[in-house]
Design a protein around this motif. Sequence first.
Motif, PDB file in Angstrom:
ATOM      1  N   VAL A 266       5.292 -39.592  21.650  1.00 14.37           N
ATOM      2  CA  VAL A 266       5.440 -40.543  22.720  1.00 14.37           C
ATOM      3  C   VAL A 266       6.776 -40.835  23.131  1.00 14.37           C
ATOM      4  CG1 VAL A 266       4.205 -42.688  23.931  1.00 14.37           C
ATOM      5  CG2 VAL A 266       3.416 -41.677  21.745  1.00 14.37           C
ATOM      6  N   MET A 267       7.458 -39.839  23.622  1.00 15.60           N
ATOM      7  CA  MET A 267       8.952 -40.072  23.682  1.00 15.60           C
ATOM      8  C   MET A 267       9.189 -40.679  25.284  1.00 15.60           C
ATOM      9  SD  MET A 267      10.830 -36.656  22.352  1.00 15.60           S
ATOM     10  CE  MET A 267      12.292 -37.118  22.745  1.00 15.60           C
ATOM     11  N   ASN A 268       8.584 -41.781  25.372  1.00 12.70           N
ATOM     12  CA  ASN A 268       8.827 -42.563  26.728  1.00 12.70           C
ATOM     13  C   ASN A 268      10.147 -43.225  26.509  1.00 12.70           C
ATOM     14  OD1 ASN A 268       6.177 -41.955  27.691  1.00 12.70           O
ATOM     15  ND2 ASN A 268       5.369 -43.826  26.616  1.00 12.70           N
ATOM     16  N   THR A 269      10.931 -43.618  27.706  1.00 13.57           N
ATOM     17  CA  THR A 269      12.307 -44.040  27.453  1.00 13.57           C
ATOM     18  C   THR A 269      12.405 -45.553  26.940  1.00 13.57           C
ATOM     19  OG1 THR A 269      12.041 -45.090  29.628  1.00 13.57           O
ATOM     20  CG2 THR A 269      12.928 -42.964  29.625  1.00 13.57           C
ATOM     21  N   ASP A 270      11.156 -46.055  26.769  1.00 18.64           N
ATOM     22  CA  ASP A 270      10.874 -47.515  26.033  1.00 18.64           C
ATOM     23  C   ASP A 270      10.641 -47.250  24.338  1.00 18.64           C
ATOM     24  OD1 ASP A 270       8.263 -46.600  27.240  1.00 18.64           O
ATOM     25  OD2 ASP A 270       7.592 -48.119  25.844  1.00 18.64           O
ATOM     26  N   ASN A 271      10.691 -46.018  24.293  1.00 20.33           N
ATOM     27  CA  ASN A 271      10.686 -45.664  22.572  1.00 20.33           C
ATOM     28  C   ASN A 271      11.824 -44.865  22.322  1.00 20.33           C
ATOM     29  OD1 ASN A 271       8.068 -46.952  22.452  1.00 20.33           O
ATOM     30  ND2 ASN A 271       6.725 -44.819  22.809  1.00 20.33           N
ATOM     31  N   MET A 272      12.838 -45.100  22.887  1.00 20.00           N
ATOM     32  CA  MET A 272      14.230 -44.471  22.643  1.00 20.00           C
ATOM     33  C   MET A 272      15.175 -45.598  22.099  1.00 20.00           C
ATOM     34  SD  MET A 272      13.471 -41.166  22.865  1.00 20.00           S
ATOM     35  CE  MET A 272      15.124 -40.272  22.983  1.00 20.00           C
ATOM     36  N   SER A 273      15.782 -45.351  21.016  1.00 21.08           N
ATOM     37  CA  SER A 273      16.511 -46.345  20.554  1.00 21.08           C
ATOM     38  C   SER A 273      18.069 -45.972  20.891  1.00 21.08           C
ATOM     39  CB  SER A 273      16.579 -46.593  19.141  1.00 21.08           C
ATOM     40  OG  SER A 273      17.783 -47.184  18.269  1.00 21.08           O
ATOM     41  N   ILE A 274      19.025 -47.150  21.196  1.00 22.65           N
ATOM     42  CA  ILE A 274      20.176 -46.852  21.457  1.00 22.65           C
ATOM     43  C   ILE A 274      21.062 -46.447  20.275  1.00 22.65           C
ATOM     44  CG2 ILE A 274      20.767 -48.343  23.458  1.00 22.65           C
ATOM     45  CD1 ILE A 274      22.059 -50.259  21.278  1.00 22.65           C
ATOM     46  N   HIS A 275      20.581 -46.513  19.121  1.00 22.14           N
ATOM     47  CA  HIS A 275      21.192 -46.187  17.772  1.00 22.14           C
ATOM     48  C   HIS A 275      20.924 -44.687  17.305  1.00 22.14           C
ATOM     49  CE1 HIS A 275      22.043 -50.301  17.404  1.00 22.14           C
ATOM     50  NE2 HIS A 275      20.832 -50.793  17.582  1.00 22.14           N
ATOM     51  N   GLY A 276      20.102 -44.032  18.089  1.00 20.49           N
ATOM     52  CA  GLY A 276      19.596 -42.618  17.681  1.00 20.49           C
ATOM     53  C   GLY A 276      18.820 -42.735  16.561  1.00 20.49           C
ATOM     54  N   ILE A 277      18.102 -43.639  16.392  1.00 20.79           N
ATOM     55  CA  ILE A 277      16.961 -43.763  15.157  1.00 20.79           C
ATOM     56  C   ILE A 277      15.499 -43.542  15.926  1.00 20.79           C
ATOM     57  CG2 ILE A 277      18.526 -45.316  13.912  1.00 20.79           C
ATOM     58  CD1 ILE A 277      17.055 -47.463  14.728  1.00 20.79           C
ATOM     59  N   THR A 278      14.658 -42.956  15.095  1.00 21.89           N
ATOM     60  CA  THR A 278      13.361 -42.961  15.336  1.00 21.89           C
ATOM     61  C   THR A 278      12.493 -44.165  15.201  1.00 21.89           C
ATOM     62  OG1 THR A 278      13.388 -40.784  13.946  1.00 21.89           O
ATOM     63  CG2 THR A 278      11.085 -41.473  14.919  1.00 21.89           C
ATOM     64  N   ILE A 279      12.043 -44.522  16.378  1.00 24.52           N
ATOM     65  CA  ILE A 279      11.389 -45.709  16.691  1.00 24.52           C
ATOM     66  C   ILE A 279      10.051 -45.761  17.272  1.00 24.52           C
ATOM     67  CG2 ILE A 279      12.174 -46.185  19.040  1.00 24.52           C
ATOM     68  CD1 ILE A 279      12.846 -49.082  18.211  1.00 24.52           C
ATOM     69  N   ASP A 280       8.881 -46.544  16.655  1.00 25.53           N
ATOM     70  CA  ASP A 280       7.584 -46.658  17.426  1.00 25.53           C
ATOM     71  C   ASP A 280       6.991 -45.618  16.829  1.00 25.53           C
ATOM     72  OD1 ASP A 280       8.082 -49.079  18.595  1.00 25.53           O
ATOM     73  OD2 ASP A 280       8.772 -48.180  20.188  1.00 25.53           O
ATOM     74  N   TYR A 281       6.259 -45.538  15.603  1.00 25.39           N
ATOM     75  CA  TYR A 281       5.436 -44.505  15.049  1.00 25.39           C
ATOM     76  C   TYR A 281       3.879 -44.750  15.535  1.00 25.39           C
ATOM     77  CZ  TYR A 281       9.331 -43.270  12.248  1.00 25.39           C
ATOM     78  OH  TYR A 281      10.651 -42.748  11.872  1.00 25.39           O
ATOM     79  N   GLY A 282       3.611 -43.918  16.610  1.00 25.63           N
ATOM     80  CA  GLY A 282       2.210 -44.129  17.304  1.00 25.63           C
ATOM     81  C   GLY A 282       1.478 -42.729  16.703  1.00 25.63           C
ATOM     82  N   PRO A 283       1.280 -41.954  17.805  1.00 23.85           N
ATOM     83  CA  PRO A 283       0.534 -40.694  17.319  1.00 23.85           C
ATOM     84  C   PRO A 283       1.434 -39.545  17.011  1.00 23.85           C
ATOM     85  CG  PRO A 283       0.545 -40.966  19.664  1.00 23.85           C
ATOM     86  CD  PRO A 283       1.092 -42.302  19.351  1.00 23.85           C
ATOM     87  N   TYR A 284       2.240 -39.796  16.092  1.00 23.79           N
ATOM     88  CA  TYR A 284       3.100 -38.761  15.602  1.00 23.79           C
ATOM     89  C   TYR A 284       2.424 -37.723  14.795  1.00 23.79           C
ATOM     90  CZ  TYR A 284       2.636 -40.880  10.908  1.00 23.79           C
ATOM     91  OH  TYR A 284       2.256 -41.701   9.932  1.00 23.79           O
ATOM     92  N   GLY A 285       3.183 -36.701  14.269  1.00 22.90           N
ATOM     93  CA  GLY A 285       2.611 -35.715  13.381  1.00 22.90           C
ATOM     94  C   GLY A 285       3.800 -34.558  12.941  1.00 22.90           C
ATOM     95  N   TRP A 286       3.433 -34.153  11.743  1.00 28.14           N
ATOM     96  CA  TRP A 286       4.120 -32.928  11.470  1.00 28.14           C
ATOM     97  C   TRP A 286       3.582 -31.468  11.666  1.00 28.14           C
ATOM     98  CZ3 TRP A 286       5.683 -37.335   9.065  1.00 28.14           C
ATOM     99  CH2 TRP A 286       7.048 -37.447   8.631  1.00 28.14           C
ATOM    100  N   LEU A 287       4.260 -30.496  12.174  1.00 28.89           N
ATOM    101  CA  LEU A 287       3.590 -29.158  12.497  1.00 28.89           C
ATOM    102  C   LEU A 287       2.872 -28.859  11.250  1.00 28.89           C
ATOM    103  CD1 LEU A 287       6.027 -27.065  14.437  1.00 28.89           C
ATOM    104  CD2 LEU A 287       4.303 -28.498  15.260  1.00 28.89           C
ATOM    105  N   GLU A 288       1.597 -28.380  11.245  1.00 27.90           N
ATOM    106  CA  GLU A 288       1.017 -27.654  10.220  1.00 27.90           C
ATOM    107  C   GLU A 288       1.343 -26.120  10.484  1.00 27.90           C
ATOM    108  OE1 GLU A 288      -0.542 -29.267   7.905  1.00 27.90           O
ATOM    109  OE2 GLU A 288      -0.911 -31.233   8.905  1.00 27.90           O
ATOM    110  N   ASN A 289       0.727 -25.519  11.390  1.00 23.41           N
ATOM    111  CA  ASN A 289       1.101 -24.066  11.578  1.00 23.41           C
ATOM    112  C   ASN A 289       2.162 -24.211  12.699  1.00 23.41           C
ATOM    113  OD1 ASN A 289      -1.444 -25.154  13.315  1.00 23.41           O
ATOM    114  ND2 ASN A 289      -0.836 -23.465  14.636  1.00 23.41           N
ATOM    115  N   TYR A 290       3.073 -23.376  12.613  1.00 25.88           N
ATOM    116  CA  TYR A 290       4.367 -23.452  13.479  1.00 25.88           C
ATOM    117  C   TYR A 290       3.875 -23.099  14.819  1.00 25.88           C
ATOM    118  CZ  TYR A 290       8.931 -22.749  15.549  1.00 25.88           C
ATOM    119  OH  TYR A 290       9.827 -22.960  16.276  1.00 25.88           O
ATOM    120  N   ASP A 291       3.898 -24.145  15.772  1.00 25.40           N
ATOM    121  CA  ASP A 291       3.334 -23.986  17.057  1.00 25.40           C
ATOM    122  C   ASP A 291       4.341 -25.284  18.251  1.00 25.40           C
ATOM    123  OD1 ASP A 291       2.127 -23.998  19.388  1.00 25.40           O
ATOM    124  OD2 ASP A 291       0.056 -24.905  19.038  1.00 25.40           O
ATOM    125  N   PRO A 292       5.248 -24.402  18.779  1.00 26.10           N
ATOM    126  CA  PRO A 292       6.010 -25.210  19.792  1.00 26.10           C
ATOM    127  C   PRO A 292       5.276 -26.079  20.825  1.00 26.10           C
ATOM    128  CG  PRO A 292       6.811 -23.133  19.547  1.00 26.10           C
ATOM    129  CD  PRO A 292       5.288 -22.839  18.893  1.00 26.10           C
TER     130      PRO A 292
END
Length: 522
Positions: A266-292
């Motif tokens: 959910v890389m909406n602009t309201d989920n982007m920090s001015i500090h360059g830190i990951t913020i707001d962990y909603g429906p995130y995930g790690w790639l299982e199979n490599y799929d861009p």
Amino acid sequence: MKNLKINNRFTAELPADTDETNEVRQVKDALFSYVNPTKPSNPELIHASEEVAKLVGISVDEIQSESFLNVFSGKEILEGTRPYAMCYAGHQFGNWAGQLGDGRAINLTEVEHNNDFFTLQLKGAGKTPYSRTADGLAVLRSSIREHLCAEAMHYLGVPTTRSLSLMLSGDQVLRDVLYNGNPAYEKGAIVARVAPSFIRFGSFEMLTARNELKNLKQFVEFNIKYYFSEIKGEPKEQYLQFFQKVADTTREMILHWQRVGFVHGVMNTDNMSIHGITIDYGPYGWLENYDPNWTPNTTDSQNRRYRFGNQPKIAQWNLYQLANALYPLVNEAAPLEKILESFIDKFDKDYKLMMLNKLGLFTSTKSDGSIIAGLEAILQLSETDMTIFFRNLSKIKKSDSVESALEIIKDAFYIPEEITGEILEAWTKWFAIYMERLKTEDLSDESRSTKMNLVNPKYVLRNYMAQLAIDAADKGDYSLVNELYLLLQKPYDEQPEFEKWFAKRPDWARSKVGCSMLSCSS
């Protein structure tokens, strides 16, 4: 928390909402609204981070105190503080959404410890003037995911907010997890989050959209004064330096996401920090199979705007929105455009270097770009686990044959029987080139393996792992939350006692709710 040093710079220096009622509304000429958390009926501490507690000035002993339980569940207000929710706007899935704000987050206070400043925030602590049609609460399921993931990212070396504690509220919360018209009650929970601040791109967008330019100028200068104090010069030059700093740290953050296979969702602009830190962990995930093209967000399943391979471009798009918000202060497009145009160029150079490090190629040659591009294509021919592939790649020796190299990484294949014919031929050709290139490296096999294992994690918080912890926690068993927290503190170490977690996603998790794609429902 007798040693907490309160220093509320944000509320002391920036314009507050004059309406102190907790009613959903449009809030003008203000950057925040005072609001108290909703008192939980029967809070219970599930887990707390001793490291984060020490970071902000809380002793280990205090974690088990009634005061800690009450403050970080929202039941009591810290003496000398006034909790508040921030007002900001944003673009959601590429569309202007207008006012958003902290709909389910309440900032308790800012604290100073060891010359560093932190904002303490509760997520899931109840309704605010920005909650729109929601209740401002959060459920155990999403809170476990946030608590574990924020800390997992920190130990992976990815810039992130931190998580101090995870608590049950003792109340039931109604949620429609699949957005299919079948809501059900779930256990309510609260996460205490920690960051230098929770200021977002959307904060600046809101002020410019409403033509509150006096507040915009004050707010940018507030950020420079307290978070980018190294910036000097004339005002216009300072504003440009500020934008450059945000662009640089954002680029570094996205680079780390791509390195470990993290997809924000959910890389909406309201989920982007001015500090360059990951913020707001909603429906995130790690790639299982490599799929861009993979996104963990069901809401994004059609357009896949926030897919793994698109994250760098979305970061640039979001920075473009921030540039538009800052433009009234700069009154010149060219210098802002120059910073934006250089973003992808710089990212591409950094990305190539990062990928070479993952491959164990620490000297640069002209052929390296084709080796990286070739690998990215071949990884998609048959489902190949990204984490396992890169981790096992470090076991290959310069003297190994191509056949031996393929044997070493074979556990990364989800469907081994597919590795035949043209797919096997493609892998054989790539490894033949890679093995020859490996021989040009000066490092010994052992030294190269050690360096590779510092950038290729062995353990990441796969969605199925988080879901197992959630399923157990729903039954009152928090042992998996504790186990995963311990595991994820040392993601680059072998940790033989946790070897079972170094495994591909099980077949049962491929389509199980919470184990692949998730909704924003929390």
